[in-house]
Design a protein around this motif. Sequence first.
Motif, PDB file in Angstrom:
ATOM      1  N   UNK A 217      22.935  29.269  55.863  1.00 49.52           N
ATOM      2  CA  UNK A 217      24.246  28.669  55.590  1.00 49.52           C
ATOM      3  C   UNK A 217      25.099  28.657  56.855  1.00 49.52           C
ATOM      4  N   UNK A 218      25.100  29.754  57.586  1.00 47.92           N
ATOM      5  CA  UNK A 218      25.886  29.824  58.810  1.00 47.92           C
ATOM      6  C   UNK A 218      25.408  28.793  59.825  1.00 47.92           C
ATOM      7  N   UNK A 219      24.102  28.673  59.955  1.00 48.98           N
ATOM      8  CA  UNK A 219      23.555  27.714  60.911  1.00 48.98           C
ATOM      9  C   UNK A 219      23.939  26.280  60.544  1.00 48.98           C
ATOM     10  N   UNK A 220      23.916  25.990  59.260  1.00 50.37           N
ATOM     11  CA  UNK A 220      24.201  24.620  58.800  1.00 50.37           C
ATOM     12  C   UNK A 220      25.678  24.256  58.893  1.00 50.37           C
ATOM     13  N   UNK A 221      26.548  25.250  58.849  1.00 52.73           N
ATOM     14  CA  UNK A 221      27.980  24.978  58.783  1.00 52.73           C
ATOM     15  C   UNK A 221      28.689  25.178  60.126  1.00 52.73           C
ATOM     16  N   UNK A 222      27.938  25.331  61.203  1.00 55.49           N
ATOM     17  CA  UNK A 222      28.544  25.416  62.521  1.00 55.49           C
ATOM     18  C   UNK A 222      29.235  26.730  62.814  1.00 55.49           C
ATOM     19  N   UNK A 223      28.734  27.803  62.263  1.00 59.69           N
ATOM     20  CA  UNK A 223      29.291  29.131  62.512  1.00 59.69           C
ATOM     21  C   UNK A 223      29.354  29.413  64.006  1.00 59.69           C
ATOM     22  N   UNK A 224      30.473  29.981  64.460  1.00 60.18           N
ATOM     23  CA  UNK A 224      30.665  30.218  65.889  1.00 60.18           C
ATOM     24  C   UNK A 224      30.854  31.699  66.246  1.00 60.18           C
ATOM     25  N   UNK A 225      30.707  32.586  65.273  1.00 57.02           N
ATOM     26  CA  UNK A 225      30.843  34.008  65.561  1.00 57.02           C
ATOM     27  C   UNK A 225      29.523  34.628  65.974  1.00 57.02           C
ATOM     28  N   UNK A 226      29.495  35.946  65.994  1.00 55.97           N
ATOM     29  CA  UNK A 226      28.278  36.669  66.334  1.00 55.97           C
ATOM     30  C   UNK A 226      27.670  37.313  65.089  1.00 55.97           C
ATOM     31  N   UNK A 227      26.383  37.610  65.163  1.00 54.57           N
ATOM     32  CA  UNK A 227      25.638  38.272  64.100  1.00 54.57           C
ATOM     33  C   UNK A 227      25.121  39.579  64.670  1.00 54.57           C
ATOM     34  N   UNK A 228      25.521  40.684  64.069  1.00 55.84           N
ATOM     35  CA  UNK A 228      25.186  42.003  64.613  1.00 55.84           C
ATOM     36  C   UNK A 228      24.338  42.777  63.605  1.00 55.84           C
ATOM     37  N   UNK A 229      23.175  43.205  64.039  1.00 58.75           N
ATOM     38  CA  UNK A 229      22.301  44.022  63.202  1.00 58.75           C
ATOM     39  C   UNK A 229      22.887  45.431  63.112  1.00 58.75           C
ATOM     40  N   UNK A 230      23.163  45.861  61.877  1.00 59.59           N
ATOM     41  CA  UNK A 230      23.724  47.191  61.641  1.00 59.59           C
ATOM     42  C   UNK A 230      22.928  47.843  60.520  1.00 59.59           C
ATOM     43  N   UNK A 231      21.848  48.522  60.904  1.00 58.72           N
ATOM     44  CA  UNK A 231      20.954  49.135  59.933  1.00 58.72           C
ATOM     45  C   UNK A 231      20.837  50.630  60.208  1.00 58.72           C
ATOM     46  N   UNK A 232      20.432  51.373  59.187  1.00 60.74           N
ATOM     47  CA  UNK A 232      20.294  52.819  59.310  1.00 60.74           C
ATOM     48  C   UNK A 232      18.899  53.219  59.734  1.00 60.74           C
ATOM     49  N   UNK A 233      18.805  54.011  60.811  1.00 62.29           N
ATOM     50  CA  UNK A 233      17.491  54.461  61.291  1.00 62.29           C
ATOM     51  C   UNK A 233      17.481  55.967  61.578  1.00 62.29           C
TER      52      UNK A 233
END
Length: 265
Positions: A217-233
């Motif tokens: 959805x973000x790719x299709x709608x022209x999203x301009x922010x960042x995507x940050x992986x936040x997972x527990x390890x």
Amino acid sequence: MSTRIGLSTSSMYPENCAAAFAMAARLGYDGIEVMVWTDPVSQEAGALRVLSGLHGIPVVSVHAPTLLLTQRVWGADPWDKVDNSIILAQELGAATVVLHPPFRWQREYAAEFVDGVALREHDTGIRLAVENMFPWRARGRELYAYLPHWDPVDQPFDHVTLDLSHTATAGSDAMDMARALGERLTHVHLADGAGSPRDEHLVPGRGSQPCGELLGHLAETGYEGDIVVEVGTRRLSEEEREADLAQALAFARLHYEPVGRVRST
């Protein structure tokens, strides 16, 4: 601004910032989100600039120390924490500061929060992206621990962070939230959850959240922010941690394909 896939330093906990930069570079992440916490390096722009230059990894965002576990970082005044995070972001060239809404017992801070966020954005040019949270649950009851609310969709914030582990814990519909936010959605914490009352921060694809659908959805709608992986390890071995963070990055690259980008072969 083109969207970058970043790694939160919190994904390396209990390892430190230096380990996070090294991991991000080794796996091919585009940037780092610095979670400000008790690691002194996370609070020091000079040290972070050295790590950024050493590994060729920019800092894309700063997460203010507004968690329960970081209540003593940068003193007790919540606005000092926000202001110091803004200064850190400016010194590092990061466009975004992520922050949580006030806890319910921070009544004075909560009363000023909406206007204080807007004023600081206007004065500094830094985006203060308020993160969606969740109600706390205990003994079958829901406790509303945040003001003005744990869900920022109906709040007058210009910039919002959408966290998919938090949508799982809250029982929120992540896709409905993304559509309702529209251009106000300017930052994403990519994780997953299975709906446990505990904030799980699973590797995307291992829970019930529409992680791939949201990225599409973000790719299709022209999203301009960042995507940050936040997972527990935190309970993993070094090898297991690296494998999980590599898988999370691969998931993001696979599902986030902006219109017009030609996939390499």
